[in-house]
Write a protein that holds these residues in place. Structure first.
Motif, PDB file in Angstrom:
ATOM      1  N   LEU A  34       0.860  -1.188   0.000  1.00 52.16           N
ATOM      2  CA  LEU A  34       0.000   0.000   0.000  1.00 52.16           C
ATOM      3  C   LEU A  34       0.892   1.232   0.000  1.00 52.16           C
ATOM      4  O   LEU A  34       1.804   1.346   0.822  1.00 52.16           O
ATOM      5  CB  LEU A  34      -0.908  -0.011   1.232  1.00 52.16           C
ATOM      6  CG  LEU A  34      -1.952   1.095   1.348  1.00 52.16           C
ATOM      7  CD1 LEU A  34      -3.146   0.608   2.187  1.00 52.16           C
ATOM      8  CD2 LEU A  34      -1.393   2.373   1.967  1.00 52.16           C
ATOM      9  N   GLU A  35       0.646   2.130  -0.934  1.00 51.46           N
ATOM     10  CA  GLU A  35       1.419   3.361  -1.007  1.00 51.46           C
ATOM     11  C   GLU A  35       0.494   4.556  -0.842  1.00 51.46           C
ATOM     12  O   GLU A  35      -0.593   4.590  -1.432  1.00 51.46           O
ATOM     13  CB  GLU A  35       2.118   3.457  -2.375  1.00 51.46           C
ATOM     14  CG  GLU A  35       2.968   4.721  -2.524  1.00 51.46           C
ATOM     15  CD  GLU A  35       3.602   4.866  -3.906  1.00 51.46           C
ATOM     16  OE1 GLU A  35       3.130   4.214  -4.845  1.00 51.46           O
ATOM     17  OE2 GLU A  35       4.544   5.668  -4.033  1.00 51.46           O
ATOM     18  N   ASP A  36       0.904   5.501  -0.018  1.00 55.92           N
ATOM     19  CA  ASP A  36       0.223   6.799   0.010  1.00 55.92           C
ATOM     20  C   ASP A  36       1.297   7.881  -0.040  1.00 55.92           C
ATOM     21  O   ASP A  36       2.450   7.600  -0.375  1.00 55.92           O
ATOM     22  CB  ASP A  36      -0.719   6.922   1.214  1.00 55.92           C
ATOM     23  CG  ASP A  36       0.008   6.947   2.543  1.00 55.92           C
ATOM     24  OD1 ASP A  36       1.257   7.015   2.557  1.00 55.92           O
ATOM     25  OD2 ASP A  36      -0.669   6.885   3.579  1.00 55.92           O
ATOM     26  N   VAL A  98      -3.330   5.037  -2.284  1.00 55.13           N
ATOM     27  CA  VAL A  98      -4.383   5.758  -1.565  1.00 55.13           C
ATOM     28  C   VAL A  98      -3.992   7.226  -1.444  1.00 55.13           C
ATOM     29  O   VAL A  98      -2.858   7.545  -1.085  1.00 55.13           O
ATOM     30  CB  VAL A  98      -4.596   5.169  -0.152  1.00 55.13           C
ATOM     31  CG1 VAL A  98      -5.768   5.854   0.533  1.00 55.13           C
ATOM     32  CG2 VAL A  98      -4.829   3.670  -0.235  1.00 55.13           C
ATOM     33  N   ILE A  99      -4.917   8.087  -1.780  1.00 49.98           N
ATOM     34  CA  ILE A  99      -4.711   9.531  -1.621  1.00 49.98           C
ATOM     35  C   ILE A  99      -5.849  10.037  -0.752  1.00 49.98           C
ATOM     36  O   ILE A  99      -7.020   9.883  -1.112  1.00 49.98           O
ATOM     37  CB  ILE A  99      -4.709  10.277  -2.970  1.00 49.98           C
ATOM     38  CG1 ILE A  99      -3.705   9.632  -3.927  1.00 49.98           C
ATOM     39  CG2 ILE A  99      -4.393  11.760  -2.772  1.00 49.98           C
ATOM     40  CD1 ILE A  99      -4.311   8.713  -4.944  1.00 49.98           C
ATOM     41  N   ILE A 205       9.704  17.852  -4.020  1.00 46.29           N
ATOM     42  CA  ILE A 205       8.388  17.448  -3.529  1.00 46.29           C
ATOM     43  C   ILE A 205       7.837  16.411  -4.502  1.00 46.29           C
ATOM     44  O   ILE A 205       7.863  16.618  -5.722  1.00 46.29           O
ATOM     45  CB  ILE A 205       7.429  18.655  -3.444  1.00 46.29           C
ATOM     46  CG1 ILE A 205       8.075  19.799  -2.647  1.00 46.29           C
ATOM     47  CG2 ILE A 205       6.088  18.239  -2.864  1.00 46.29           C
ATOM     48  CD1 ILE A 205       8.310  19.535  -1.200  1.00 46.29           C
ATOM     49  N   ARG A 206       7.338  15.295  -3.957  1.00 50.48           N
ATOM     50  CA  ARG A 206       6.791  14.214  -4.796  1.00 50.48           C
ATOM     51  C   ARG A 206       5.410  13.882  -4.253  1.00 50.48           C
ATOM     52  O   ARG A 206       5.281  13.406  -3.131  1.00 50.48           O
ATOM     53  CB  ARG A 206       7.700  12.983  -4.741  1.00 50.48           C
ATOM     54  CG  ARG A 206       9.135  13.278  -5.109  1.00 50.48           C
ATOM     55  CD  ARG A 206      10.097  12.219  -4.610  1.00 50.48           C
ATOM     56  NE  ARG A 206      10.489  11.300  -5.667  1.00 50.48           N
ATOM     57  CZ  ARG A 206      10.251  10.013  -5.637  1.00 50.48           C
ATOM     58  NH1 ARG A 206       9.619   9.465  -4.636  1.00 50.48           N
ATOM     59  NH2 ARG A 206      10.643   9.247  -6.635  1.00 50.48           N
ATOM     60  N   LEU A 207       4.411  14.155  -5.038  1.00 44.49           N
ATOM     61  CA  LEU A 207       3.037  13.933  -4.592  1.00 44.49           C
ATOM     62  C   LEU A 207       2.303  13.015  -5.559  1.00 44.49           C
ATOM     63  O   LEU A 207       2.512  13.080  -6.773  1.00 44.49           O
ATOM     64  CB  LEU A 207       2.271  15.258  -4.529  1.00 44.49           C
ATOM     65  CG  LEU A 207       2.579  16.183  -3.358  1.00 44.49           C
ATOM     66  CD1 LEU A 207       1.882  17.512  -3.577  1.00 44.49           C
ATOM     67  CD2 LEU A 207       2.124  15.555  -2.048  1.00 44.49           C
ATOM     68  N   ILE A 208       1.442  12.190  -4.980  1.00 48.19           N
ATOM     69  CA  ILE A 208       0.536  11.379  -5.790  1.00 48.19           C
ATOM     70  C   ILE A 208      -0.806  12.107  -5.801  1.00 48.19           C
ATOM     71  O   ILE A 208      -1.295  12.531  -4.754  1.00 48.19           O
ATOM     72  CB  ILE A 208       0.338   9.974  -5.193  1.00 48.19           C
ATOM     73  CG1 ILE A 208       1.672   9.348  -4.824  1.00 48.19           C
ATOM     74  CG2 ILE A 208      -0.433   9.091  -6.161  1.00 48.19           C
ATOM     75  CD1 ILE A 208       1.533   8.073  -4.000  1.00 48.19           C
ATOM     76  N   GLY A 209      -1.398  12.249  -6.979  1.00 50.69           N
ATOM     77  CA  GLY A 209      -2.706  12.878  -7.091  1.00 50.69           C
ATOM     78  C   GLY A 209      -3.673  11.986  -7.846  1.00 50.69           C
ATOM     79  O   GLY A 209      -3.260  11.063  -8.566  1.00 50.69           O
TER      80      GLY A 209
END
Lengths: 247, 355
Positions: A34-36, A98-99, A205-209
């Protein structure tokens, strides 16, 4: 609230609202991950421990695209949106992304210094008209991805305007968006993407959207919801860096 | 011959249930093993999770050599002792098999490359330091040559820097302490390491790679050989964009996580930026077909002079050696996922003048 149609939607409610954690033994493989925006959790037992730590919440499913869910979670007066993406293996969940825009800050994990550039091999060339998409990306989602690529990476903000986008590009002037996955269900398209950029703090900065869109009769796409973890964004500006250079 | 089921698509209870009759010829192997994947997963469970360390004597050759980045371990006694030490430090260690990439060798032997995600609580002193009580996760890859129920030779890579970081230690500090002990013991550069570095440095030069990269599905071995030669030996880093999916996920030593062409190209740039005369040899390749694609295992060695500060601090001018295993998941002709494992603590120990 919509009717629960997928087993994923049913699982979301069972875990969040009814604490039916034992279900994970049947829904996830033992090597699930699981990655968030905060961490990667590897292994079914570790994912279960994370659910237990979260405790009971109220939740409602707002969109159900089978392999992608949109939901809201409530805890007292506090309410926030979330998206869950899953990849299955023979029916069991192998990988989840999951975001959640929960708004609760934690300490970001220490990270290695960033490597490489954001616009691979582009040099001074401007963004092209078409997005670079992974193999297997659904044909029906390509027009949307290309349009968002022009708007987000090409900075054609006349094609897509939103406060969150302005905030990101202001904070991260070289922000680069990568389209990772899409799910198409009838007139709706869900997009999973990442945005990387460099902040004045010196941090990458590394963001998942994740975004949910609806096709209009005119052949356009209406943006229904974008979920970004804003607390993770803020926390990354102060994240500690791993240093191998000296004892 | 029956298809050999891998880890994918099976839950642990199904994997460890009796598998029935033999699915492939396995001369000399125990009757309880139906195929090479079953052998690897089941004996790992029995030895490590069921704590039947005595089975090491029946599953490892008496004269086994285990290759690691801190030097070879010779003999089954060393394997048993090492296993006991690790289990003393991490008594509840679980070993989740992510994939077993295998191939048949001559005379009933098999080669396997087994990637393991371990979860464990550090309850006893470990080679990294005193017990911390922390629960950690780390990756190991064991490449094994298996013959007549015994592992005859093993190449073992573990992500020690990830372990150290998760336990709250600084990899460089650990490495400096170990290197100081090496120097105090009067150990020069270890003979095995000199030989390993010379083998890589003296490997045959290849012509400049001008053509296209081989298809990884059609010829995984040719793809792996070409990729590493092209990118590392010939510095043609642009080949990353021809070889990886634009949304590829990369996991490497120190539990580094990278995404996409730019960051993965950055890894190879930094590796060469740390070891300016780096040369690489591909020592083993194996592939199995999996759901929708292929899993490819590549064991490689790199030797070079630490003359740049990209990854490991100020140049020490020490010659360094890396023993690594890379696992690729290839989909649609491109690498979609990579896990590369090597021991960065041992590498830093070399840079600090040890080993």
């Amino acid at each position: 609230m919509i009717q629960l149609t997928s087993d994923l939607a049913e699982l979301e409610i069972a875990l969040r609202c009814h604490l039916e954690y034992a279900r994970l033994a049947d829904t996830h493989t033992q090597r699930s991950s699981l990655e968030d925006n905060w961490e990667v959790v590897k292994g079914r037992e570790q994912i279960l421990a994370r659910w237990v730590a979260q405790g009971r919440k109220e939740a409602a499913i707002t969109a159900d695209l089978g392999e992608m869910l949109a939901f809201t979670v409530s805890e007292g007066e506090h309410r926030w949106p979330g998206h869950r993406w899953v990849t299955r293996e023979h029916g069991r969940i192998l990988r989840e992304t999951v975001i959640e825009d929960r708004g609760v800050e934690r300490e970001a994990q220490a990270e290695h210094p960033p490597l490489g550039e954001l616009r691979a091999g582009k040099g001074q060339l401007p963004a092209s008209d078409t997005a670079i998409l992974p193999a297997g990306f659904p044909e029906a989602a390509r027009p949307l991805a290309n349009r968002l690529h022009c708007a987000w990476n090409g900075r054609a903000f006349d094609l897509f305007s939103a406060d969150w986008l302005t905030s990101i590009v202001t904070a991260l002037p070289d922000a680069t968006f990568y389209f990772e996955r899409a799910v198409v269900a009838e007139d709706r398209v869900a997009l999973l993407w990442r945005v990387f950029g460099h902040h004045a703090s010196g941090r990458r900065i590394r963001l998942i959207g994740s975004g949910l869109f609806t096709a209009t009769p005119a052949g356009e796409f209406r943006c229904d919801e974008i979920v970004l973890d804003q607390a993770a964004f803020r926390a990354q500006m102060n994240k500690p860096m791993i240093d191998y250079s000296k004892p | 011959m029956a298809a050999i089921p891998n880890v994918g698509g099976r839950d642990i209870a199904e994997i460890l249930a009796p598998q029935g009759s033999r699915r492939q010829p396995m001369p000399g192997f125990g009757e309880e093993y139906s195929d090479i994947v079953d052998y690897i997963l089941r004996c790992t469970h029995r030895i490590w999770e069921q704590k039947d360390l005595g089975l090491i004597a029946t599953h490892y050759a008496p004269d086994i050599r285990v290759h690691t980045m801190t030097g070879p371990v010779d003999g089954v006694g060393g394997v048993i002792a090492g296993t006991a030490r690790t289990l003393s430090a991490f008594p509840d260690r679980t070993l989740t098999g992510e994939v077993v990439i295998w191939s048949a060798q001559s005379e009933g032997a098999y080669f396997s490359s087994h990637r393991i995600t371990s979860a464990a609580t550090n309850l006893g002193p470990s080679e990294l330091g005193p017990p911390t009580g922390k629960r950690i996760s780390f990756t190991t890859i064991a490449d094994c040559l298996c013959r007549e129920n015994r592992i005859a030779e093993e190449w073992l890579v573990r992500d020690y820097s990830a372990m150290a970081l998760a336990l709250g230690y600084r990899p460089r500090t650990l490495a400096a302490t170990q290197a100081a002990a090496d120097r105090a013991a009067g150990k020069g550069r270890a003979k095995w390491r000199v030989e390993a570095m010379n083998r890589v440095a003296d490997s045959a030069r290849t012509p400049f790679p001008g053509g296209s990269i081989p298809d990884p599905h059609r010829d995984p071995s040719a793809f792996a050989l070409d990729f590493f030669d092209r990118v590392v030996n010939h510095r043609r880093l642009a080949a990353v964009r021809d070889s990886y999916c634009p949304a590829a996920h990369w996991t490497g030593p120190g539990a580094r996580r990278l995404f996409g062409w730019g960051e993965i190209t950055g890894w190879f740039t930094a590796l060469i930026g740390s070891f300016g005369d780096a040369r690489i040899t591909v020592d083993s390749t194996t592939a199995v077909e999996g759901p929708g694609g292929h899993d490819i295992a590549v064991r490689w060695s790199l030797a070079g002079t630490h003359d740049g500060s990209a990854l490991y601090g100020a140049p020490s001018q020490e010659r360094a050696y890396i023993l690594a295993v890379t696992h690729w998941r290839v989909l649609g002709g491109r690498i979609a996922e990579e896990t590369t494992v090597f021991d960065e603590v041992a590498l830093l120990r070399q840079i600090e003048g040890g080993l």
